[in-house]
Design an enzyme around this catalytic site. Sequence first.
Site, mmCIF file in Angstrom:
data_model
loop_
_atom_site.group_PDB
_atom_site.id
_atom_site.type_symbol
_atom_site.label_atom_id
_atom_site.label_comp_id
_atom_site.label_asym_id
_atom_site.label_seq_id
_atom_site.Cartn_x
_atom_site.Cartn_y
_atom_site.Cartn_z
ATOM 1 N N PRO A 12 9.889 -4.040 9.899
ATOM 2 C CA PRO A 12 9.773 -5.483 9.709
ATOM 3 C C PRO A 12 9.857 -5.936 8.249
ATOM 4 C CG PRO A 12 7.648 -4.500 10.289
ATOM 5 C CD PRO A 12 8.698 -3.448 10.507
ATOM 6 N N ASN A 13 10.491 -7.061 8.085
ATOM 7 C CA ASN A 13 10.656 -7.764 6.804
ATOM 8 C C ASN A 13 11.666 -7.111 5.866
ATOM 9 O OD1 ASN A 13 8.657 -9.839 7.311
ATOM 10 N ND2 ASN A 13 7.132 -8.215 7.146
ATOM 11 N N ALA A 77 5.579 -2.225 7.337
ATOM 12 C CA ALA A 77 4.139 -2.440 7.573
ATOM 13 C C ALA A 77 3.625 -1.611 8.750
ATOM 14 C CB ALA A 77 3.872 -3.925 7.809
ATOM 15 N N HIS A 100 10.018 5.023 1.812
ATOM 16 C CA HIS A 100 9.518 3.738 1.308
ATOM 17 C C HIS A 100 10.204 3.412 0.000
ATOM 18 C CE1 HIS A 100 6.424 3.726 4.349
ATOM 19 N NE2 HIS A 100 6.216 4.995 4.056
ATOM 20 N N ARG A 107 -0.306 1.390 -4.593
ATOM 21 C CA ARG A 107 -0.570 0.016 -4.166
ATOM 22 C C ARG A 107 -1.925 -0.085 -3.457
ATOM 23 N NH1 ARG A 107 4.674 -2.216 -1.354
ATOM 24 N NH2 ARG A 107 3.466 -4.152 -1.622
HETATM 25 C C1 DQA Z 1 7.366 -0.397 2.489
HETATM 26 C C2 DQA Z 1 5.880 -0.331 2.089
HETATM 27 C C3 DQA Z 1 5.012 -0.979 3.147
HETATM 28 O O1 DQA Z 1 3.646 -0.906 2.763
HETATM 29 C C4 DQA Z 1 5.376 -2.440 3.318
HETATM 30 O O2 DQA Z 1 4.620 -3.028 4.349
HETATM 31 C C5 DQA Z 1 6.832 -2.653 3.518
HETATM 32 C C6 DQA Z 1 7.798 -1.822 2.808
HETATM 33 C C7 DQA Z 1 8.285 0.125 1.371
HETATM 34 O O3 DQA Z 1 9.458 0.366 1.680
HETATM 35 O O4 DQA Z 1 7.873 0.254 0.225
HETATM 36 O O5 DQA Z 1 7.245 -3.573 4.213
HETATM 37 O O6 DQA Z 1 7.551 0.431 3.629
#
Ligand code: DQA
Length: 147
Positions: A12-13, A77, A100, A107
């Site tokens: 997601p996102n 996430a 990631h 973080r």
């Molecule tokens: C992520 C790290 C995750 O904590 C975050 O929610 C993301 C992207 C990354 O690629 O760094 O959406 O997976």
Amino acid sequence: MTRLHIQVIHGPNLNMLGTREPGHYGNQTLADIDESLIKLGDKLNVRITSFQSNHEGEIVDKIQHLDADALIINPAAYTHTSVAIRDALLAVKIPFVEVHLSNIYKRETFRHQSMMVDMAMGVIAGFGAQSYLLALRGLHHHFLANQ
Ligand code: DQA
């Protein structure tokens, strides 16, 4: 060696890459990342297919119906929360690399936990879009070495 097929799953996102928090995730779009994976895949004789979803169930469905040799997954996430994605990966037993863009260990503490990392062949975090390309190189090397 027959052509390796690697499925890439973006959680997601990640469809918002390019504009989403560039300090954490860089300026490349998801299309840029997929394009660079396909380009490197061509060089290494690896077929790349890519899938992105903002929905946990769709990611579970995709994992259940994989027809690839290996998986590169950035669960985003869902990394930190999804028992359902963990269970799907356990069910299909596909070799996978968790990726990631950001270094999740630098973080917030809730990002330090991954629901899948203990099942992964490897994890790459913190190299931005390069994290995906490093995962592809790692999997390619693994399959070459074990053919
Ligand atoms: C992520 C790290 C995750 O904590 C975050 O929610 C993301 C992207 C990354 O690629 O760094 O959406 O997976």
